[in-house]
Design a protein around this motif. Structure first.
Motif, PDB file in Angstrom:
ATOM      1  N   THR A  94       0.809  -1.218   0.000  1.00 51.11           N
ATOM      2  CA  THR A  94       0.000   0.000   0.000  1.00 51.11           C
ATOM      3  C   THR A  94       0.844   1.269   0.000  1.00 51.11           C
ATOM      4  O   THR A  94       0.550   2.219  -0.724  1.00 51.11           O
ATOM      5  N   PHE A  95       1.885   1.310   0.833  1.00 51.60           N
ATOM      6  CA  PHE A  95       2.698   2.523   0.942  1.00 51.60           C
ATOM      7  C   PHE A  95       3.357   2.874  -0.386  1.00 51.60           C
ATOM      8  O   PHE A  95       3.321   4.024  -0.834  1.00 51.60           O
ATOM      9  N   LEU A  96       3.964   1.877  -1.040  1.00 53.43           N
ATOM     10  CA  LEU A  96       4.624   2.144  -2.319  1.00 53.43           C
ATOM     11  C   LEU A  96       3.628   2.472  -3.416  1.00 53.43           C
ATOM     12  O   LEU A  96       3.974   3.151  -4.384  1.00 53.43           O
ATOM     13  N   CYS A  97       2.390   2.017  -3.253  1.00 50.71           N
ATOM     14  CA  CYS A  97       1.357   2.386  -4.232  1.00 50.71           C
ATOM     15  C   CYS A  97       1.148   3.895  -4.219  1.00 50.71           C
ATOM     16  O   CYS A  97       1.151   4.546  -5.271  1.00 50.71           O
ATOM     17  N   SER A  98       0.976   4.464  -3.033  1.00 50.34           N
ATOM     18  CA  SER A  98       0.786   5.912  -2.922  1.00 50.34           C
ATOM     19  C   SER A  98       2.049   6.671  -3.319  1.00 50.34           C
ATOM     20  O   SER A  98       1.977   7.736  -3.937  1.00 50.34           O
ATOM     21  N   MET A  99       3.231   6.100  -3.007  1.00 53.18           N
ATOM     22  CA  MET A  99       4.483   6.770  -3.331  1.00 53.18           C
ATOM     23  C   MET A  99       4.708   6.812  -4.842  1.00 53.18           C
ATOM     24  O   MET A  99       5.045   7.861  -5.402  1.00 53.18           O
ATOM     25  N   PHE A 100       4.504   5.670  -5.513  1.00 60.04           N
ATOM     26  CA  PHE A 100       4.700   5.632  -6.961  1.00 60.04           C
ATOM     27  C   PHE A 100       3.707   6.555  -7.671  1.00 60.04           C
ATOM     28  O   PHE A 100       4.058   7.246  -8.626  1.00 60.04           O
ATOM     29  N   ALA A 101       2.448   6.568  -7.204  1.00 61.99           N
ATOM     30  CA  ALA A 101       1.444   7.432  -7.823  1.00 61.99           C
ATOM     31  C   ALA A 101       1.814   8.902  -7.655  1.00 61.99           C
ATOM     32  O   ALA A 101       1.689   9.698  -8.591  1.00 61.99           O
ATOM     33  N   VAL A 153       3.761  20.502  -5.750  1.00 61.71           N
ATOM     34  CA  VAL A 153       2.556  21.014  -5.086  1.00 61.71           C
ATOM     35  C   VAL A 153       1.373  20.065  -5.290  1.00 61.71           C
ATOM     36  O   VAL A 153       0.617  19.781  -4.354  1.00 61.71           O
ATOM     37  N   SER A 154       1.202  19.561  -6.514  1.00 58.76           N
ATOM     38  CA  SER A 154       0.051  18.711  -6.818  1.00 58.76           C
ATOM     39  C   SER A 154       0.056  17.412  -6.013  1.00 58.76           C
ATOM     40  O   SER A 154      -0.930  17.106  -5.329  1.00 58.76           O
ATOM     41  N   PRO A 155       1.117  16.584  -6.068  1.00 61.44           N
ATOM     42  CA  PRO A 155       1.089  15.341  -5.278  1.00 61.44           C
ATOM     43  C   PRO A 155       1.043  15.571  -3.772  1.00 61.44           C
ATOM     44  O   PRO A 155       0.395  14.808  -3.056  1.00 61.44           O
ATOM     45  N   ILE A 156       1.719  16.612  -3.298  1.00 61.76           N
ATOM     46  CA  ILE A 156       1.684  16.902  -1.866  1.00 61.76           C
ATOM     47  C   ILE A 156       0.267  17.281  -1.442  1.00 61.76           C
ATOM     48  O   ILE A 156      -0.214  16.864  -0.374  1.00 61.76           O
ATOM     49  N   THR A 157      -0.428  18.045  -2.290  1.00 61.82           N
ATOM     50  CA  THR A 157      -1.822  18.406  -2.003  1.00 61.82           C
ATOM     51  C   THR A 157      -2.703  17.164  -1.919  1.00 61.82           C
ATOM     52  O   THR A 157      -3.552  17.049  -1.029  1.00 61.82           O
ATOM     53  N   ASN A 158      -2.497  16.215  -2.830  1.00 64.14           N
ATOM     54  CA  ASN A 158      -3.282  14.977  -2.802  1.00 64.14           C
ATOM     55  C   ASN A 158      -3.073  14.218  -1.492  1.00 64.14           C
ATOM     56  O   ASN A 158      -4.020  13.696  -0.909  1.00 64.14           O
ATOM     57  N   ILE A 159      -1.817  14.157  -1.047  1.00 56.15           N
ATOM     58  CA  ILE A 159      -1.507  13.431   0.185  1.00 56.15           C
ATOM     59  C   ILE A 159      -2.126  14.128   1.395  1.00 56.15           C
ATOM     60  O   ILE A 159      -2.681  13.488   2.290  1.00 56.15           O
ATOM     61  N   ILE A 160      -2.048  15.454   1.407  1.00 53.11           N
ATOM     62  CA  ILE A 160      -2.601  16.209   2.535  1.00 53.11           C
ATOM     63  C   ILE A 160      -4.116  16.085   2.586  1.00 53.11           C
ATOM     64  O   ILE A 160      -4.713  15.897   3.650  1.00 53.11           O
ATOM     65  N   VAL A 161      -4.757  16.183   1.425  1.00 56.37           N
ATOM     66  CA  VAL A 161      -6.225  16.156   1.365  1.00 56.37           C
ATOM     67  C   VAL A 161      -6.764  14.797   1.791  1.00 56.37           C
ATOM     68  O   VAL A 161      -7.681  14.702   2.610  1.00 56.37           O
ATOM     69  N   ASP A 162      -6.213  13.731   1.238  1.00 57.75           N
ATOM     70  CA  ASP A 162      -6.711  12.391   1.563  1.00 57.75           C
ATOM     71  C   ASP A 162      -5.676  11.342   1.175  1.00 57.75           C
ATOM     72  O   ASP A 162      -5.677  10.836   0.056  1.00 57.75           O
ATOM     73  N   LYS A 163      -4.793  11.025   2.102  1.00 56.86           N
ATOM     74  CA  LYS A 163      -3.729  10.066   1.806  1.00 56.86           C
ATOM     75  C   LYS A 163      -4.236   8.629   1.695  1.00 56.86           C
ATOM     76  O   LYS A 163      -3.506   7.740   1.258  1.00 56.86           O
ATOM     77  N   GLN A 164      -5.495   8.398   2.098  1.00 56.19           N
ATOM     78  CA  GLN A 164      -6.061   7.052   2.020  1.00 56.19           C
ATOM     79  C   GLN A 164      -6.744   6.775   0.681  1.00 56.19           C
ATOM     80  O   GLN A 164      -7.275   5.681   0.493  1.00 56.19           O
ATOM     81  N   SER A 165      -6.753   7.755  -0.216  1.00 59.23           N
ATOM     82  CA  SER A 165      -7.499   7.603  -1.474  1.00 59.23           C
ATOM     83  C   SER A 165      -6.667   7.042  -2.619  1.00 59.23           C
ATOM     84  O   SER A 165      -7.102   7.085  -3.772  1.00 59.23           O
ATOM     85  N   PHE A 166      -5.482   6.549  -2.346  1.00 60.53           N
ATOM     86  CA  PHE A 166      -4.680   5.908  -3.388  1.00 60.53           C
ATOM     87  C   PHE A 166      -5.096   4.442  -3.506  1.00 60.53           C
ATOM     88  O   PHE A 166      -5.287   3.755  -2.499  1.00 60.53           O
ATOM     89  N   TYR A 173      -3.704  -1.014 -14.614  1.00 64.93           N
ATOM     90  CA  TYR A 173      -2.559  -1.579 -13.886  1.00 64.93           C
ATOM     91  C   TYR A 173      -1.646  -0.470 -13.362  1.00 64.93           C
ATOM     92  O   TYR A 173      -0.437  -0.555 -13.445  1.00 64.93           O
ATOM     93  N   LYS A 174      -2.283   0.560 -12.829  1.00 62.08           N
ATOM     94  CA  LYS A 174      -1.541   1.683 -12.243  1.00 62.08           C
ATOM     95  C   LYS A 174      -2.133   2.031 -10.888  1.00 62.08           C
ATOM     96  O   LYS A 174      -3.313   1.815 -10.639  1.00 62.08           O
ATOM     97  N   CYS A 175      -1.299   2.612 -10.031  1.00 62.31           N
ATOM     98  CA  CYS A 175      -1.791   3.176  -8.785  1.00 62.31           C
ATOM     99  C   CYS A 175      -2.298   4.583  -9.061  1.00 62.31           C
ATOM    100  O   CYS A 175      -1.624   5.367  -9.733  1.00 62.31           O
ATOM    101  N   CYS A 176      -3.484   4.891  -8.562  1.00 62.80           N
ATOM    102  CA  CYS A 176      -4.139   6.164  -8.864  1.00 62.80           C
ATOM    103  C   CYS A 176      -4.615   6.838  -7.587  1.00 62.80           C
ATOM    104  O   CYS A 176      -4.660   6.233  -6.518  1.00 62.80           O
TER     105      CYS A 176
END
Length: 221
Positions: A94-101, A153-166, A173-176
């Motif tokens: 799970t962690f690398l899924c969010s990191m790669f995305a 700014v864009s990926p950091i915003t995604n993580i801040i808003v909802d890091k569980q949504s990856f 076949y991609k992490c989104c």
């Protein structure tokens, strides 16, 4: 580890591919990965070791950064897709899924902004040749660093808003990033306008301007 039965969201995004389809996609990913790494490595080698590209220092430095951005995009986007197609699942957790995305998003945006900056740099070099001669490598580094920071700014915003949504999308076949948070209804269009629409419009405008400058200088396109 994310599997086909890990969550309802995965089941919604699950679309099983036949072996033939997966083999075709695997071959395509291998081709893209090899061409990306080989082509961009040649660009880096020709600019760093042999100085084969004869442009102003800022433009050359931006070209180097574009090559690095493409290589990182292959590592963080194409490579995980290739491995997932081979395994027919997401093997990295799970962690690398969010990191790669997140890193793939950063590299994609940086590539767009770097290309835009290079177009503007070339146009300024033609319009103000004496000024372009005085531009130093330090200026190029400042521009490149600013672009990388802006792209983050864009990926950091995604993580801040909802890091569980990856999540892992079995269709691609991609992490989104699912962008399900209410704030993303207006934040996503704003980011798209800033990081995609504006840079592409600038590339289009500078290309037209470059053609116009060349036509005036030579009398033909």
């Amino acid at each position: 580890m994310i599997s086909k039965n890990s969550s309802a969201l995965d089941l919604l995004e699950y679309e099983e591919k036949t072996k033939a389809e997966r083999y075709i996609l695997i071959g395509w990913c291998v081709l893209v990965l090899v061409m990306n790494l080989a082509g961009n490595s040649i660009i880096l080698l020709s600019t760093i070791r042999y100085r084969a590209i004869r442009l102003d220092r800022v433009s050359v430095l931006l070209i180097k950064n574009i090559a690095v951005s493409d290589i990182l995009l292959a590592v963080f986007a194409v490579h995980p897709t290739l491995v997932s197609l081979i395994w027919d699942k997401w093997p990295y957790g799970t962690f690398l899924c969010s990191m790669f995305a997140s890193l793939g998003n950063l590299c994609a945006i940086s590539g767009i902004l770097l290309v835009c900056a290079m177009h503007i740099s070339k146009l300024l070099s033609l319009l103000y040749p004496l000024h372009s001669i005085g531009r130093t490598t330090r200026s190029g580094h400042r521009i490149s660093i600013s672009i990388w920071l802006l792209s983050a700014v864009s990926p950091i915003t995604n993580i801040i808003v909802d890091k569980q949504s990856f999540y892992f999308n079995y269709k691609t076949y991609k992490c989104c990033f699912s962008a399900t948070a209410p704030i993303m209804k207006w934040l996503l269009p704003v980011k798209g306008f800033i990081f995609i629409i504006i840079p592409n419009l600038l590339v289009l405008c500078t290309t037209v301007a470059l053609l116009s400058v060349v036509k005036k200088a030579t009398g033909r396109f």
